[in-house]
Design a protein around this motif. Structure first.
Motif, mmCIF file in Angstrom:
data_model
loop_
_atom_site.group_PDB
_atom_site.id
_atom_site.type_symbol
_atom_site.label_atom_id
_atom_site.label_comp_id
_atom_site.label_asym_id
_atom_site.label_seq_id
_atom_site.Cartn_x
_atom_site.Cartn_y
_atom_site.Cartn_z
ATOM 1 N N CYS A 87 0.831 -1.202 0.000
ATOM 2 C CA CYS A 87 0.000 0.000 0.000
ATOM 3 C C CYS A 87 0.867 1.254 0.000
ATOM 4 N N PRO A 88 0.549 2.251 -0.830
ATOM 5 C CA PRO A 88 -0.717 2.431 -1.558
ATOM 6 C C PRO A 88 -0.693 1.939 -3.007
ATOM 7 N N THR B 182 -3.458 -7.371 4.332
ATOM 8 C CA THR B 182 -3.516 -5.917 4.512
ATOM 9 C C THR B 182 -3.944 -5.216 3.232
ATOM 10 N N SER B 183 -3.307 -5.566 2.120
ATOM 11 C CA SER B 183 -3.675 -4.954 0.842
ATOM 12 C C SER B 183 -5.121 -5.259 0.487
ATOM 13 N N GLN C 190 -7.665 -5.848 2.565
ATOM 14 C CA GLN C 190 -8.566 -5.041 3.388
ATOM 15 C C GLN C 190 -8.588 -3.582 2.923
ATOM 16 N N ASN C 191 -7.399 -3.048 2.596
ATOM 17 C CA ASN C 191 -7.322 -1.665 2.119
ATOM 18 C C ASN C 191 -8.053 -1.491 0.785
ATOM 19 N N SER D 169 -11.892 -1.493 1.313
ATOM 20 C CA SER D 169 -12.384 -0.220 1.854
ATOM 21 C C SER D 169 -12.357 0.863 0.791
ATOM 22 N N PHE D 170 -11.240 0.943 0.074
ATOM 23 C CA PHE D 170 -11.058 1.960 -0.957
ATOM 24 C C PHE D 170 -12.085 1.810 -2.067
ATOM 25 N N TYR E 201 -5.910 5.372 2.944
ATOM 26 C CA TYR E 201 -6.357 4.039 3.334
ATOM 27 C C TYR E 201 -5.207 3.166 3.836
ATOM 28 N N CYS E 202 -3.997 3.718 3.876
ATOM 29 C CA CYS E 202 -2.824 2.954 4.284
ATOM 30 C C CYS E 202 -2.387 3.360 5.680
ATOM 31 N N ASN E 203 -2.213 2.385 6.527
ATOM 32 C CA ASN E 203 -1.738 2.661 7.877
ATOM 33 C C ASN E 203 -0.221 2.646 7.898
#
Length: 206
Positions: free
Chosen positions: A11-12, A39-40, A42-43, A46-47, A85-87
């Motif tokens: 991400c991103p 992780t990617s 889930q991101n 959401s995105f 959207y990236c932690n």
């Protein structure tokens, strides 16, 4: 069906790849996005949900297959901000979460022509760095850096494609009456600018 393979990207990048690929398909057409980590995935979900792309996911052998439909909103210019959207990893030093602020169209005080050369050189150098800022905020005369047909707007566009959020002061744009000339970034208000500055681990003022 158009397929976007984001395996191996962090991400991103997967979000940017999906967003760019969505520009290549017509409204209502379906597209497949493939990811290989949780992780990617889930991101992306959401995105893409926030874009109105109605993502439907399936998991097979450690890979995630996300089928989406290009919405009308995206074709009309609603592209979203992948970086949001990236932690930031928990083991990343706080100062790595930094924000760059351009307060004017020049860098530093003194000769304006020299200052113009310096700020163009700064953004050209910045886009080649590994540790990029989370945001670039422009206010007062700094908003002129985002105007079309300028060297700085080209560099800022490249940084935006790499996931840096470009924020342009709306009050400043209205004051200079240059809204139609802004070619990069998201026009925002002072509350949002103040929030991003307060959240930053470190702020670099130009």
């Amino acid at each position: 069906m158009h397929t976007v393979d984001t395996k191996g990207h962090l991400c991103p990048e997967p979000l940017i790849m999906a967003r760019n690929a969505m520009k290549e398909v017509k409204e209502g057409e379906k597209m497949l996005v493939i990811s290989d980590n949780e992780t990617s995935y889930q991101n992306l979900m959401s995105f893409l949900s926030d874009l109105g792309a109605n993502p439907v996911a399936d998991q097979k052998e450690g890979q995630y297959f996300i089928e989406i439909t290009k919405p009308a909103e995206t074709s009309s210019g609603k592209e979203g901000n992948p970086e949001a959207y990236c932690n930031i990893p928990h083991n990343m030093p706080e100062d790595s979460n930094y924000v760059v602020v351009a307060r004017g169209a020049n860098m530093g005080e003194g000769d304006e022509e020299l200052g113009s050369l310096l700020i163009r050189g700064y953004f050209n150098a910045l886009k080649g760095m590994d540790n990029l800022p989370t945001h670039i905020i422009m206010y007062n005369g700094g908003v002129k850096l985002a105007l079309k047909d300028t060297d700085t707007s080209e560099s800022l566009a490249e940084l935006e494609d790499k996931g840096v959020s470009i924020i342009v002061c709306g009050t400043c744009i209205d004051y200079y009456q240059i809204k139609e000339k802004v070619s990069v970034g998201r026009i925002s208000n002072m509350y949002q600018i103040a929030t991003k500055l307060a959240e930053a681990g470190h702020v670099v003022y130009l």
